[in-house]
Design an enzyme around this catalytic site. Structure first.
Site, PDB file in Angstrom:
ATOM      1  N   HIS A   1     -37.047 -65.295 -12.679  1.00  0.00           N
ATOM      2  CA  HIS A   1     -35.634 -65.450 -13.230  1.00  0.00           C
ATOM      3  C   HIS A   1     -34.918 -66.736 -12.731  1.00  0.00           C
ATOM      4  O   HIS A   1     -33.828 -66.818 -13.010  1.00  0.00           O
ATOM      5  CB  HIS A   1     -35.017 -64.667 -13.919  1.00  0.00           C
ATOM      6  CG  HIS A   1     -35.325 -63.883 -15.495  1.00  0.00           C
ATOM      7  ND1 HIS A   1     -35.052 -62.484 -15.068  1.00  0.00           N
ATOM      8  CD2 HIS A   1     -35.829 -63.854 -16.482  1.00  0.00           C
ATOM      9  CE1 HIS A   1     -35.209 -61.940 -16.956  1.00  0.00           C
ATOM     10  NE2 HIS A   1     -35.820 -62.793 -17.492  1.00  0.00           N
TER      11      HIS A   1
ATOM     12  N   GLU B   1     -41.325 -68.636 -27.794  1.00  0.00           N
ATOM     13  CA  GLU B   1     -40.313 -70.597 -27.691  1.00  0.00           C
ATOM     14  C   GLU B   1     -41.313 -71.170 -27.412  1.00  0.00           C
ATOM     15  O   GLU B   1     -41.098 -72.126 -27.648  1.00  0.00           O
ATOM     16  CB  GLU B   1     -40.536 -69.700 -25.682  1.00  0.00           C
ATOM     17  CG  GLU B   1     -39.888 -69.625 -25.071  1.00  0.00           C
ATOM     18  CD  GLU B   1     -39.603 -67.522 -24.626  1.00  0.00           C
ATOM     19  OE1 GLU B   1     -41.072 -67.645 -25.162  1.00  0.00           O
ATOM     20  OE2 GLU B   1     -38.838 -67.000 -24.514  1.00  0.00           O
TER      21      GLU B   1
HETATM   22  C1  LIG Z   1     -41.433 -65.592 -22.430  1.00  0.00           C
HETATM   23  C2  LIG Z   1     -40.202 -64.668 -22.259  1.00  0.00           C
HETATM   24  N1  LIG Z   1     -38.940 -64.741 -23.208  1.00  0.00           N
HETATM   25  C3  LIG Z   1     -38.201 -64.334 -23.224  1.00  0.00           C
HETATM   26  C4  LIG Z   1     -37.925 -63.188 -22.284  1.00  0.00           C
HETATM   27  C5  LIG Z   1     -36.511 -62.406 -22.404  1.00  0.00           C
HETATM   28  N2  LIG Z   1     -36.354 -61.307 -22.466  1.00  0.00           N
HETATM   29  C6  LIG Z   1     -36.763 -60.343 -21.859  1.00  0.00           C
HETATM   30  S1  LIG Z   1     -37.013 -58.887 -22.694  1.00  0.00           S
HETATM   31  C7  LIG Z   1     -36.223 -59.420 -24.321  1.00  0.00           C
HETATM   32  C8  LIG Z   1     -36.347 -58.775 -25.140  1.00  0.00           C
HETATM   33  C9  LIG Z   1     -37.267 -57.857 -25.499  1.00  0.00           C
HETATM   34  O1  LIG Z   1     -37.348 -57.509 -26.875  1.00  0.00           O
HETATM   35  P1  LIG Z   1     -38.576 -56.124 -27.220  1.00  0.00           P
HETATM   36  O2  LIG Z   1     -39.664 -56.787 -26.787  1.00  0.00           O
HETATM   37  O3  LIG Z   1     -38.622 -55.506 -28.268  1.00  0.00           O
HETATM   38  O4  LIG Z   1     -38.863 -55.328 -26.029  1.00  0.00           O
HETATM   39  P2  LIG Z   1     -36.745 -54.320 -25.861  1.00  0.00           P
HETATM   40  O5  LIG Z   1     -36.199 -54.546 -24.959  1.00  0.00           O
HETATM   41  O6  LIG Z   1     -36.791 -54.155 -26.588  1.00  0.00           O
HETATM   42  O7  LIG Z   1     -38.226 -53.045 -24.624  1.00  0.00           O
HETATM   43  C10 LIG Z   1     -36.178 -61.076 -24.646  1.00  0.00           C
HETATM   44  C11 LIG Z   1     -36.260 -61.787 -24.925  1.00  0.00           C
HETATM   45  C12 LIG Z   1     -38.608 -62.778 -21.933  1.00  0.00           C
HETATM   46  N3  LIG Z   1     -38.403 -62.108 -20.332  1.00  0.00           N
HETATM   47  N4  LIG Z   1     -39.545 -63.397 -21.516  1.00  0.00           N
END
Ligand SMILES: Cc1ncc(C[n+]2csc(CCOP(=O)(O)OP(=O)(O)O)c2C)c(N)n1
Ligand SMILES: [Mg+2]
Lengths: 330, 358
Positions: A133, A66
């Site tokens: 959220h 972000e």
């Molecule tokens: C600071 C922040 N930005 C965006 C999100 C929304 N979000 C939750 S999980 C995720 C993807 C996470 O991907 P990864 O780190 O590869 O973990 P995975 O879900 O594949 O286990 C996002 C964008 C969040 N929770 N926190």
């Protein structure tokens, strides 16, 4: 999903989508960046279809960064672009807090450079999102000079304000209420329109008491006002639409007419924007007041998750009715 | 390894596990298997219950990635700190957290460790030193770094383990934490589960690196990339990293290549991925590979497997029952726990402090 069609019955979400689409269509310097906005069309599908229409160079799926998203928007704005950055949830704007409050907000002040960015995203509770959220971020940013803060409550305003925000020459935080996304709709005009920042609207006229509010709470206030009308009370509902700039005149005129004011917001009480509204009324309309100004807000806690907890947490119609009745009899 | 014919394998022969699990006794191998299978079965059950609408909110399935969590968590002492993220059921089950508390968490009932105040499907348990995952991505990683710093200051032998996904490694705070840990040689093991996707974002749009372990070069500690669906390799790599952390030699970053079988959350159809890709990774399922390995070692027999399955089934039944019967929190049950003490001036319950009736 195809190009949004103008006019007709339109949801709050579709209204935002239309506004974004039209501004991108009209102005090549407008582009969007954010997490999952392209391929996936956005976590809430606000940007569904945009990648196909506008291509990868204008619809940019970013890493989960972000700070860099807002930073890239600021930098591109300095180069003459009009970036629209999406926060997947408004809560995560905190990760770009420094870029927003120290850089974007103060660039004009420091070196006269305009930063015409929009940072938009879903805020608010009622959808079982829990503490990370469901937040409302307005007061953090309203407190920072140099930033503008917009909180639409209707589909018409959602569209008109996103267009105004994109055309604005200052950084604008555009806070969408995710509870409203698909729950409200209205007929929108066929022709182009914008809603200027800094203009409140009388959502319902009345002469006995003013409820000053914004975002999803406008609908709570309207429901309460409707119910009170059955008792013969005429409650006026003022929808601020944008907090910064703040339409002081509409608020003060309303309170001068009714003599009583409730300030209603979904965010917690302490340091909430309601305090600012109440203070303004107290300073500038004191002699019109017939009763204390009362705030109806969420309590000073994080937004709890479990449904019975969240239902208790959110200010509701019964809270507004209780306070309104008490003030009407004051 | 002689007893098994290639034809009996339920997966391609190239994924067959070989080699020693260093310092892992047979009973441990078996117990580890049970925790892996329990994680899989519990996840599948919760997923089904979510689809049936038995609880509100959301569900993040870890199926396919269990070994990345369970193998390292299994090796920890109770007071070693674990900082899981949103897809880390195995961080709890691997460490032995009872399923009933985890089920109550998913159901956001009073018997959840957070009493229903916090987001569902964020598995944790304070008595097991598994911290409450942070929805705000990678903050658990930063907090675990702080826990390792605390252990160091207190001169304890404990270590911290932090988990995150490939996507989370793009976050600025990921770097601040790793850098800090490198400077202070903290007793921590960092586990990045690279499942190729961050929601709909392919890993190539998260990083220009091919191996996320190379991030460690920038922080001055070792980084390795392993097959996170290979229990043997994962055991050996994590064992080594934990030893290193405990000995005071500092952090290690382990990238585990793995895959989530289902959507990001259970409302995500995951149609941004190809069927071929999913099928390819399902063949590399860590659990049958490990089961086969144990059979070849004659650590796991059919009878033993029947017992394991029966125990798991019974614990899951009990957990679901417990969660479904756990009361919903009292509506005002969220008004405490904000500060050590509630104090006047802040409003925790009364929406109307300025009593308009004077
Ligand atoms: C600071 C922040 N930005 C965006 C999100 C929304 N979000 C939750 S999980 C995720 C993807 C996470 O991907 P990864 O780190 O590869 O973990 P995975 O879900 O594949 O286990 C996002 C964008 C969040 N929770 N926190
Ligand atoms: Mg991932």
């Amino acid at each position: 999903m195809s190009a949004p069609e103008r006019g007709g019955e339109t949801t709050y979400l579709e209204a935002i989508r239309q506004g974004l689409w039209e501004e991108m269509q009209a102005d090549d310097s407008v582009f969007m960046l954010g997490e999952d906005i392209g391929l996936y069309g956005g976590a809430f599908k606000v940007t569904d279809g945009f990648l196909d229409r506008f291509g990868e160079h204008r619809i940019i799926d970013t890493p989960i960064s972000e700070g860099a998203i807002i930073g890239a928007a600021v930098g591109a704005a300095l180069m003459g672009m009009r970036p629209v950055a999406e926060m997947q949830f408004i809560d995560f704007m905190s990760c770009g807090f420094d870029m927003l409050t120290n850089v974007a907000a103060k660039n004009r002040y420091r070196w006269g450079a305009a930063v015409p960015i929009v940072v938009r995203g879903p805020a608010g509770g009622g959808v079982r999102g829990g503490p990370f959220h469901s937040g409302q971020a307005e007061s953090y940013y309203a407190h920072t000079a140099g930033l503008k803060v917009v909180c639409p409550a209707t589909a018409y305003d959602a569209k008109g304000l996103i267009k105004a925000a994109i055309r604005d020459d200052d950084p604008v935080i555009y806070q969408e209420h995710k509870y409203l996304y698909r729950r409200i709709k209205e007929d929108l005009p066929d022709e182009d329109f914008v809603v200027p920042l800094g203009s409140a609207r009388i959502a319902r006229p009345g002469r006995d008491l003013s409820i000053v509010t914004y975002a999803a709470m406008v609908h709570v206030a309207l429901e309460a006002a409707e119910e009170l009308a059955a008792d013969g009370a005429e409650v006026e509902v003022v929808d601020l639409r944008s907090l910064v700039p703040f339409d002081e005149e509409t608020v003060l005129t309303s309170v001068a007419r009714t003599g009583k004011a409730i300030v209603l917001h979904e965010a917690p009480r302490t340091g909430g924007f309601g305090a600012e509204i109440a203070a303004t009324i107290a300073e500038k309309a004191f002699e019109y007041l017939e009763a204390p100004i009362v705030r109806v807000t969420a309590p000073d806690t994080p937004v709890p998750y479990s449904p019975p907890l969240e239902d208790h947490y959110l200010p509701g119609k019964s809270d507004v009715l209780e306070i309104t009745r008490r003030l009407l009899g004051y | 390894m002689t007893k098994t014919q290639e034809t009996e394998l339920s997966f391609p022969a190239k994924y067959r596990l070989t080699g020693e699990m260093e310092g892992c006794a047979d009973e441990q191998k078996l117990e580890l298997f049970e925790r892996l299978l329990k994680t899989r079965e519990f996840d599948a059950r919760m997923r089904k219950l979510f689809r049936q609408g038995r609880f509100e909110g959301t569900f993040y399935s870890q199926i396919g990635q269990e070994a990345c969590d369970v193998v390292i968590a299994y090796q920890l002492d109770q007071q070693d700190f674990v900082g899981p993220s949103h897809r880390d059921l195995g961080a709890s089950t691997g460490k032995g957290v009872p399923l009933k508390n985890l089920a109550a968490q998913v159901y956001n009932r009073v018997d959840s460790p957070d009493g229903g105040r916090y987001t569902a499907c964020h598995y944790w348990h304070p008595e097991f030193w598994v911290m409450n995952p942070s929805t705000s991505i990678v903050m658990n990683w930063v907090a675990a770094t702080g826990a390792a710093f605390g252990y160091k200051m207190l001169k304890k032998d404990n270590v911290a383990v932090a988990f995150c996904g490939d996507g989370a490694t793009a976050h600025g705070d990921f770097h601040e934490a790793c850098n800090f840990a490198g400077v202070h040689r903290l007793p921590i093991v960092y586990v990045v589960q690279n499942n190729l996707w961050a929601e709909s974002l392919p890993v190539a749009l998260t990083t220009a690196l091919t191996d996320l372990s190379h991030r460690a070069d920038a922080y001055g500690f070792p980084g390795i990339s392993i097959d996170g669906n290979d229990v043997v390799e994962t055991w050996n790599a994590t064992r080594e990293a934990l030893k290193r952390a405990r000995s005071g030699a500092g952090p290690t970053l382990i990238e585990m290549k793995t895959y989530r079988w289902h959507g990001h959350s259970d409302i995500d159809p995951a149609d941004y991925r190809s069927d071929d890709e999913v099928a390819h990774w399902m063949e590399r399922d860590p659990i049958p590979r490990y089961e086969q390995y144990l059979r070849e070692l004659e650590v796991l027999s059919d009878d033993a497997l029947t017992d394991v399955r029966a125990r798991i089934e019974a614990e899951i039944e009990e957990a679901v029952d417990f969660a479904e019967n756990s009361p919903r929190p009292a509506p005002d049950g969220y008004l405490s726990h904000v500060y050590a003490e509630d104090y006047p001036g802040f409003e925790f319950g009364d929406r109307n402090p300025g009593d308009a009736n004077g």
